[in-house]
Design an enzyme around this catalytic site. Structure first.
Site, PDB file in Angstrom:
ATOM      1  N   LYS A  12       0.851  -1.235  -0.004  1.00 11.06           N
ATOM      2  CA  LYS A  12      -0.094   0.007  -0.195  1.00 11.06           C
ATOM      3  C   LYS A  12       0.999   1.106   0.103  1.00 11.06           C
ATOM      4  O   LYS A  12       0.465   2.271  -0.603  1.00 11.06           O
ATOM      5  CB  LYS A  12      -0.904   0.043   1.088  1.00 11.06           C
ATOM      6  CG  LYS A  12      -1.997  -0.934   1.307  1.00 11.06           C
ATOM      7  CD  LYS A  12      -2.844  -0.762   2.247  1.00 11.06           C
ATOM      8  CE  LYS A  12      -3.613  -1.973   2.811  1.00 11.06           C
ATOM      9  NZ  LYS A  12      -4.809  -2.403   1.874  1.00 11.06           N
ATOM     10  N   GLU A  37      -2.434   6.722   8.073  1.00  6.72           N
ATOM     11  CA  GLU A  37      -3.287   7.463   7.649  1.00  6.72           C
ATOM     12  C   GLU A  37      -4.211   8.260   8.487  1.00  6.72           C
ATOM     13  O   GLU A  37      -4.676   7.883   9.581  1.00  6.72           O
ATOM     14  CB  GLU A  37      -4.172   6.872   6.514  1.00  6.72           C
ATOM     15  CG  GLU A  37      -3.488   6.399   5.546  1.00  6.72           C
ATOM     16  CD  GLU A  37      -4.473   5.635   4.441  1.00  6.72           C
ATOM     17  OE1 GLU A  37      -5.659   5.276   4.818  1.00  6.72           O
ATOM     18  OE2 GLU A  37      -4.089   4.839   3.440  1.00  6.72           O
ATOM     19  N   HIS A  65     -13.986  -3.093   8.816  1.00  6.04           N
ATOM     20  CA  HIS A  65     -13.242  -2.882   7.357  1.00  6.04           C
ATOM     21  C   HIS A  65     -13.419  -4.038   6.357  1.00  6.04           C
ATOM     22  O   HIS A  65     -12.684  -4.132   5.626  1.00  6.04           O
ATOM     23  CB  HIS A  65     -11.873  -2.448   7.703  1.00  6.04           C
ATOM     24  CG  HIS A  65     -11.511  -1.416   8.472  1.00  6.04           C
ATOM     25  ND1 HIS A  65     -12.112  -0.210   8.383  1.00  6.04           N
ATOM     26  CD2 HIS A  65     -10.927  -1.409   9.727  1.00  6.04           C
ATOM     27  CE1 HIS A  65     -11.730   0.372   9.745  1.00  6.04           C
ATOM     28  NE2 HIS A  65     -10.930  -0.269  10.478  1.00  6.04           N
ATOM     29  N   ARG A  72      -6.737  -7.961  -9.201  1.00  2.00           N
ATOM     30  CA  ARG A  72      -7.454  -9.321  -9.610  1.00  2.00           C
ATOM     31  C   ARG A  72      -8.923  -8.959  -9.676  1.00  2.00           C
ATOM     32  O   ARG A  72      -9.182  -7.872  -9.591  1.00  2.00           O
ATOM     33  CB  ARG A  72      -7.151 -10.171  -8.231  1.00  2.00           C
ATOM     34  CG  ARG A  72      -7.560  -9.359  -6.829  1.00  2.00           C
ATOM     35  CD  ARG A  72      -7.651 -10.234  -5.705  1.00  2.00           C
ATOM     36  NE  ARG A  72      -7.792  -9.352  -4.481  1.00  2.00           N
ATOM     37  CZ  ARG A  72      -8.652  -8.902  -3.816  1.00  2.00           C
ATOM     38  NH1 ARG A  72      -9.970  -9.241  -4.384  1.00  2.00           N
ATOM     39  NH2 ARG A  72      -8.642  -8.126  -2.823  1.00  2.00           N
TER      40      ARG A  72
HETATM   41  P1  ADP Z   1      -7.721  -3.614   2.796  1.00  2.00           P
HETATM   42  O1  ADP Z   1      -6.638  -4.033   1.921  1.00  2.00           O
HETATM   43  O2  ADP Z   1      -7.912  -4.529   3.951  1.00  2.00           O
HETATM   44  O3  ADP Z   1      -9.172  -4.015   1.845  1.00  2.00           O
HETATM   45  P2  ADP Z   1      -8.190  -1.013   2.423  1.00  2.00           P
HETATM   46  O4  ADP Z   1      -7.030  -0.153   2.376  1.00  2.00           O
HETATM   47  O5  ADP Z   1      -8.761  -1.077   1.211  1.00  2.00           O
HETATM   48  O6  ADP Z   1      -7.510  -2.429   2.963  1.00  2.00           O
HETATM   49  O7  ADP Z   1      -9.280  -0.351   3.516  1.00  2.00           O
HETATM   50  C1  ADP Z   1     -10.082  -1.205   3.919  1.00  2.00           C
HETATM   51  C2  ADP Z   1     -11.440  -0.494   4.429  1.00  2.00           C
HETATM   52  O8  ADP Z   1     -11.149   0.445   5.652  1.00  2.00           O
HETATM   53  C3  ADP Z   1     -12.105   0.633   3.531  1.00  2.00           C
HETATM   54  O9  ADP Z   1     -12.834   0.040   2.866  1.00  2.00           O
HETATM   55  C4  ADP Z   1     -12.477   1.785   4.468  1.00  2.00           C
HETATM   56  O10 ADP Z   1     -13.701   1.310   4.995  1.00  2.00           O
HETATM   57  C5  ADP Z   1     -11.726   1.779   5.416  1.00  2.00           C
HETATM   58  N1  ADP Z   1     -10.595   2.563   5.583  1.00  2.00           N
HETATM   59  C6  ADP Z   1      -9.298   2.464   5.110  1.00  2.00           C
HETATM   60  N2  ADP Z   1      -8.764   3.728   4.955  1.00  2.00           N
HETATM   61  C7  ADP Z   1      -9.605   4.517   5.783  1.00  2.00           C
HETATM   62  C8  ADP Z   1      -9.258   5.866   6.019  1.00  2.00           C
HETATM   63  N3  ADP Z   1      -8.145   6.647   5.791  1.00  2.00           N
HETATM   64  N4  ADP Z   1     -10.188   6.474   6.897  1.00  2.00           N
HETATM   65  C9  ADP Z   1     -11.484   5.712   7.210  1.00  2.00           C
HETATM   66  N5  ADP Z   1     -11.630   4.489   6.910  1.00  2.00           N
HETATM   67  C10 ADP Z   1     -10.710   3.895   6.283  1.00  2.00           C
HETATM   68  P1  ADP Z   2     -10.369  -6.156  -0.151  1.00  2.00           P
HETATM   69  O1  ADP Z   2      -9.277  -6.705  -0.234  1.00  2.00           O
HETATM   70  O2  ADP Z   2     -10.486  -4.883  -0.492  1.00  2.00           O
HETATM   71  O3  ADP Z   2     -11.150  -6.262   0.989  1.00  2.00           O
HETATM   72  P2  ADP Z   2     -12.351  -8.008  -1.210  1.00  2.00           P
HETATM   73  O4  ADP Z   2     -13.492  -7.956  -0.443  1.00  2.00           O
HETATM   74  O5  ADP Z   2     -12.797  -8.181  -2.767  1.00  2.00           O
HETATM   75  O6  ADP Z   2     -11.377  -6.742  -1.414  1.00  2.00           O
HETATM   76  O7  ADP Z   2     -11.770  -9.331  -0.750  1.00  2.00           O
HETATM   77  C1  ADP Z   2     -11.209  -9.534   0.748  1.00  2.00           C
HETATM   78  C2  ADP Z   2      -9.963 -10.457   0.568  1.00  2.00           C
HETATM   79  O8  ADP Z   2     -10.286 -11.332   1.514  1.00  2.00           O
HETATM   80  C3  ADP Z   2      -9.629 -10.789  -0.595  1.00  2.00           C
HETATM   81  O9  ADP Z   2      -8.328 -10.210  -1.069  1.00  2.00           O
HETATM   82  C4  ADP Z   2      -9.039 -12.314  -0.212  1.00  2.00           C
HETATM   83  O10 ADP Z   2      -7.787 -12.309  -0.044  1.00  2.00           O
HETATM   84  C5  ADP Z   2      -9.801 -12.663   0.899  1.00  2.00           C
HETATM   85  N1  ADP Z   2     -11.013 -13.424   0.687  1.00  2.00           N
HETATM   86  C6  ADP Z   2     -12.249 -13.106   0.923  1.00  2.00           C
HETATM   87  N2  ADP Z   2     -13.014 -14.268   0.416  1.00  2.00           N
HETATM   88  C7  ADP Z   2     -12.282 -15.115   0.196  1.00  2.00           C
HETATM   89  C8  ADP Z   2     -12.549 -16.688  -0.100  1.00  2.00           C
HETATM   90  N3  ADP Z   2     -13.570 -17.022  -0.017  1.00  2.00           N
HETATM   91  N4  ADP Z   2     -11.585 -17.255  -0.156  1.00  2.00           N
HETATM   92  C9  ADP Z   2     -10.272 -16.851  -0.027  1.00  2.00           C
HETATM   93  N5  ADP Z   2     -10.026 -15.723   0.200  1.00  2.00           N
HETATM   94  C10 ADP Z   2     -10.985 -14.718   0.346  1.00  2.00           C
HETATM   95 MG    MG Z   3      -9.341  -2.758   0.076  1.00  2.00          MG
END
Ligand code: ADP
Ligand code: ADP
Ligand code: MG
Length: 673
Positions: free
Chosen positions: A116, A200, A235, A297
C-alpha cells in the site's frame, strides 16, 4: 481462446470461473486439498488434481505443486481467483517461466500495487489524490507515534501488505497508539508475512467507492463504473451495490478517469479494482475522493458490475489473457438499473461475529433467475471447516431502480434457509429491511451506528413456529416408525409403532419446550377430526407433510404455512419466510453438564490457534485482564478474565491448535484464591 485452464482456487470463485469457462467451451482443471475431496468445484470441473493437505500452506498456496498440476494436465493458463496466489507476483513470474499464461496482470503491475505504501507513492506521481498520512520506510515505533501526532488523531494504522480488512487498527488517542501498533504489526506478519505499517488520517464519515477497470495487451483500458462497498464491518465488506447511490455524473467521470490513469500508469492488463475512499461529511464531492489501494485481481463483489453492465468479467479475463482486445470500448458501456450483493457467512452475530464451523444441515437458496443470482461453492450436506474463508454464498440481485432491487434483495433473503451452522442471514435481513439503508444513509459507520437494530436478541417462537416444531417431531416419529416396520419381520407389530396412537383411546403426546426460560408443554391430541395441537395461544387443528426438499407444508385451522425444521441435539431451528428461531426441547437436567460453567474455566469460543499467552499458573489476575489470544481466520480474538482470581492451570502453549470448547485456562476456586 484457451482450450484448457486450471483454476488455482476453491469455493465459490472456483465454481464461478468454471461456469464461464464451460460456457465458452474451455475445459477446466480444478485443484483441491484433502478437506475438499467432495467439494462443489471439484465436481464441476472436467478434471481435478489433489494438491495436498487441508491447511492452505500445504495446498492452495503451493505454487510449485499447482504449476506441476497445470503441466501434467496440459492446461495452457491458470486462473488464480481471488485470495491465495492471485496477488502473488512471484507466482505470476513462475507461470511465465513455465510457459503457462497467468490470467491476471503482469507481475510488474502486481508488484507496483502490492504494498500500500509504494502504491500510494506511485499514485501521487500519477496525479491521483491519496489520503494524507505517513508512507515512509522507517518503522521505528517512536517515529510512527510522532507521525500519528503530526497527522492528527484519529488515525488508521494499516499493514502495508494488508488485505481483506486485516492488519488494520483505527486509533482514537495517542494513549492507544502503542498497543494498536503492535497488534497491527503482528496481524500483518501472521497474515501476510510482512509486519510493516503505514499511517493515514482516519476519515470519520467515509464511503468506500471503487472503480472496476479493465485493460488489454493492445493498449486499451476502460472502466466499468463504480461499486459502493460502504457497508462494512471491521473494514470488511458485507453488502456492495452498483451504481453508488446519489453519485453525481461529474464525480463518476472524475473517478473513472483517475482509475484508468492509475491502470495505465503501471501498464496494467486484465481485471483490476481501484479502491477510493470518499469523504462524505459534505455529501459526495468530486474533489473529496482519495486513492486507497488497487486490487490486482477479480474482486469478490464483481457480480454487481456484471449485473448493471450485462458483461461477464470472467469472460473478459479469459479473452484478454488469450490475447484478444477488450470486448467493449468505453462508449459502448452503460449502467442499466441497480444491483446489490450480500455475503452470506458462517459466523455468529450474537457472539461478536465469530467465524462458525459445522455442517450445512439445510441450505436452500432462493430461486435464481434474471434478477436473482447465487454464487456458491457449497451444497446442503457440506461442512464449513476452519481451514478456509467461512463464506457460504453470495446473493446478487438486480432491479430497474435501487428501490426495486432492494425489494428483490429482501424477498430473496427471506426465502433463504440455512441451518446447522450459525450464519449472518438474520443480520443481512435486518440491513435489507432497515429504513436508513433504504434512505441511502450510507457510510462505513452504518453497521456500528445501527448495531442494536441489526443484531436483535433471538426472537421467541410464535404459535405457528411451535406448531411447525411439533409437526416436525410427529412427522419424524412417523418416519422412524416406518423405517422400523420396514425392517421388522412382523411389519404390523404394534411394538414398532412409536406414536401415541392407541386403539381404544384418543391418544395424545406431550412435547416439552423451553421458551424464554419457561417450560411450555404442547399437547398433540389425535381426534376424529385430525390432530389437534394445544398451543399457548389456543388449540389448532393441524396437518403436516414433508415437502420434496425436506421442508414441511402445514395447515393450521385451514391456514397454509410452509417452513423447515432442523434438529441438532435438543435444539430445533424453525425456518419460515424471513424468520429463523431456535426452540429447545426440554430435557431433564443439564446441571451436571454445565457445572463446568460454575468453575473457573475459560474455553475457546472457536477453533483456532493460540498465538499469545499472557498468564502462567500461580499468577493473579483481575477481571478484564487479557489471558490468551486466539487466532481464527487470520483475525485475533483476545480472551479476558471474567472475574478476579489466581490462575490454577494453563492447558495449551503458544502455537497450539485448539478446538471449539477446549478448556484453555482454569482459575482457582474463589475460596482458595
Ligand atoms: P484492505 O486491503 O484490507 O481492503 P483498504 O485500504 O482497502 O484495506 O481499507 C479497507 C477499508 O478500511 C476501507 O474500505 C474503508 O472502509 C476503511 N478505511 C481505509 N482507509 C481509511 C481511512 N483513511 N479512513 C477511514 N476508513 C478507512
Ligand atoms: P479487499 O481486499 O479490498 O477487502 P475483497 O473484499 O474483494 O477486497 O476481498 C477480501 C480479501 O479477502 C481478498 O483479497 C481475499 O484475499 C480474501 N478473501 C475473501 N473471501 C475469500 C474466499 N472465499 N477465499 C479466499 N480468500 C478470500
Ligand atoms: Mg481494500
Amino acid at each position: 481462446m484457451f482450450k484448457k485452464i486450471l483454476i488455482a482456487n476453491r469455493g465459490e470463485i472456483a465454481c464461478r470461473v468454471i461456469e464461464t469457462a464451460t460456457r465458452l467451451g474451455v475445459r477446466t482443471v480444478a485443484v483441491y486439498s484433502e478437506a475438499d475431496r467432495n467439494a462443489r468445484h471439484v465436481e464441476m470441473a472436467d478434471e481435478a488434481v489433489l494438491i495436498g493437505a487441508a491447511e492452505v500452506g500445504e495446498s492452495y498456496l503451493k505454487a510449485d505443486v499447482i504449476l506441476e498440476a497445470a503441466k501434467q494436465t496440459g492446461a495452457e493458463a491458470i486462473h488464480p481467483g481471488y485470495g491465495f496466489l492471485s496477488e502473488n507476483a512471484d507466482f505470476a513470474d513462475k507461470c511465465e517461466k513455465a510457459g503457462i499464461v497467468f490470467i491476471g496482470p503482469p507481475a510488474s503491475a502486481i508488484r507496483a500495487m502490492g504494498l500500500k505504501d509504494a502504491a500510494k507513492a506511485l499514485m501521487t506521481k500519477a496525479g491521483v489524490p491519496v489520503v494524507p498520512g505517513y508512507h515512509g520506510e522507517s518503522q521505528d515505533a517512536d517515529l510512527l507515534a510522532r507521525e500519528a501526532e503530526r497527522i492528527g488523531y484519529p488515525v488508521l494504522i494499516k499493514a502495508v501488505a494488508g488485505g481483506g480488512g486485516k492488519g488494520m487498527r483505527s486509533v482514537m488517542t495517542a494513549a492507544d497508539f502503542p498497543a494498536a501498533l503492535l497488534s497491527a504489526q503482528r496481524e500483518g506478519q501472521s497474515a501476510f508475512g510482512d509486519g510493516r505499517v503505514l499511517i493515514e488520517k482516519y476519515l470519520t464519515k467515509p464511503r468506500h467507492i471503487e472503480i472496476q477497470v479493465f485493460a488489454d495487451s493492445h493498449g486499451n483500458a476502460v472502466h466499468l463504473f463504480e461499486r459502493d462497498c460502504s457497508l462494512q464491518r471491521r473494514h470488511q465488506k458485507v453488502i456492495e451495490e452498483a451504481p453508488a447511490p446519489d453519485m453525481p455524473e461529474t464525480m463518476r467521470a472524475a473517478m473513472g478517469a483517475a482509475a484508468v490513469a492509475a491502470a495505465k500508469a503501471i501498464g496494467y492488463v486484465g481485471a483490476g479494482t481501484i479502491e477510493f475512499i470518499a469523504d462524505v461529511s459534505n455529501g459526495l464531492k468530486e474533489d473529496a475522493f482519495y486513492f486507497m489501494e488497487m486490487n490486482t485481481r477479480l474482486q469478490v463483489e464483481h457480480p454487481v458490475t456484471e449485473m448493471i453492465t450485462g458483461q461477464d468479467l470472467v469472460e473478459w479475463q479469459l479473452r484478454v489473457a488469450s490475447g484478444e482486445a477488450l470486448p467493449r470500448r468505453q462508449e459502448e458501456l452503460a449502467i442499466n438499473g441497480h444491483a446489490f450483493e450480500v455475503r452470506l457467512y458462517a459466523e455468529d452475530p450474537a457472539n461478536d461475529f465469530l467465524p462458525a464451523t459445522g455442517p450445512l444441515l439445510r441450505l436452500r437458496a432462493p430461486r435464481a433467475g434474471a434478477s436473482v443470482r447465487i454464487d456458491t461453492g457449497v451444497r446442503q450436506g457440506d461442512s464449513v471447516t476452519p481451514y478456509y474463508d467461512p463464506m457460504i454464498a453470495k446473493l446478487i440481485v438486480h432491479g430497474e431502480t435501487r428501490e426495486a432491487a432492494l425489494q428483490t434483495l429482501s424477498r430473496a433473503l427471506d426465502d433463504y434457509q440455512v441451518a446447522g451452522v450459525a450464519t449472518n442471514l438474520g443480520f443481512l435481513r435486518q440491513i435489507a429491511r432497515h429504513p436508513a439503508f433504504a434512505a441511502k444513509d450510507l457510510d462505513t459507520g452504518f453497521i456500528e451506528r445501527f448495531r442494536a437494530d441489526l443484531v436483535p436478541a433471538s426472537p421467541l417462537p410464535t404459535d405457528e413456529e411451535l406448531a411447525l416444531a411439533t409437526l416436525y417431531l410427529l412427522l419424524d416419529r412417523q418416519r422412524v416408525t416406518a423405517l422400523r416396520s420396514a425392517a421388522a419381520n412382523d411389519r404390523y407389530s404394534p411394538w414398532n409403532d412409536l406414536t401415541a396412537w392407541r386403539p381404544n383411546d384418543t391418544g395424545h403426546d406431550d412435547f416439552r419446550f423451553e421458551i424464554g426460560g419457561e417450560n411450555v408443554t404442547v399437547v398433540a391430541r389425535y381426534t376424529r377430526a385430525g390432530i389437534q395441537i394445544d398451543l399457548p395461544g389456543g388449540s389448532r387443528l393441524a396437518e403436516g407433510n414433508w415437502t420434496p426438499d425436506g421442508g414441511i407444508a402445514a395447515r393450521l385451522d385451514g391456514h397454509v404455512l410452509s417452513g423447515a425444521v432442523v434438529r441438532q441435539g435438543v435444539k430445533m431451528v424453525v425456518m419460515t419466510s424471513g424468520r429463523q428461531v431456535e426452540i429447545v426441547e426440554h430435557v431433564a437436567d443439564f446441571n451436571a453438564l454445565s457445572s463446568e460453567g460454575g468453575s473457573g474455566v475459560i474455553t475457546s469460543p472457536m477453533p483456532g490457534k493460540l498465538i499469545q499467552l499472557f498468564v502462567k499458573a500461580g499468577e493473579e489476575v483481575a477481571v478484564g485482564d487479557p489471558l490468551v489470544v486466539i487466532e481464527a481466520m487470520k483475525m485475533e480474538h483476545t480472551l479476558t478474565a471474567f472475574r478476579d482470581g489466581v490462575i490454577e492451570d494453563v492447558f495449551f502453549e503458544v502455537g497450539d491448535q485448539v478446538d471449539e470448547g477446549a478448556v484453555l485456562v482454569r482459575l482457582a476456586d474463589e475460596e482458595t484464591s
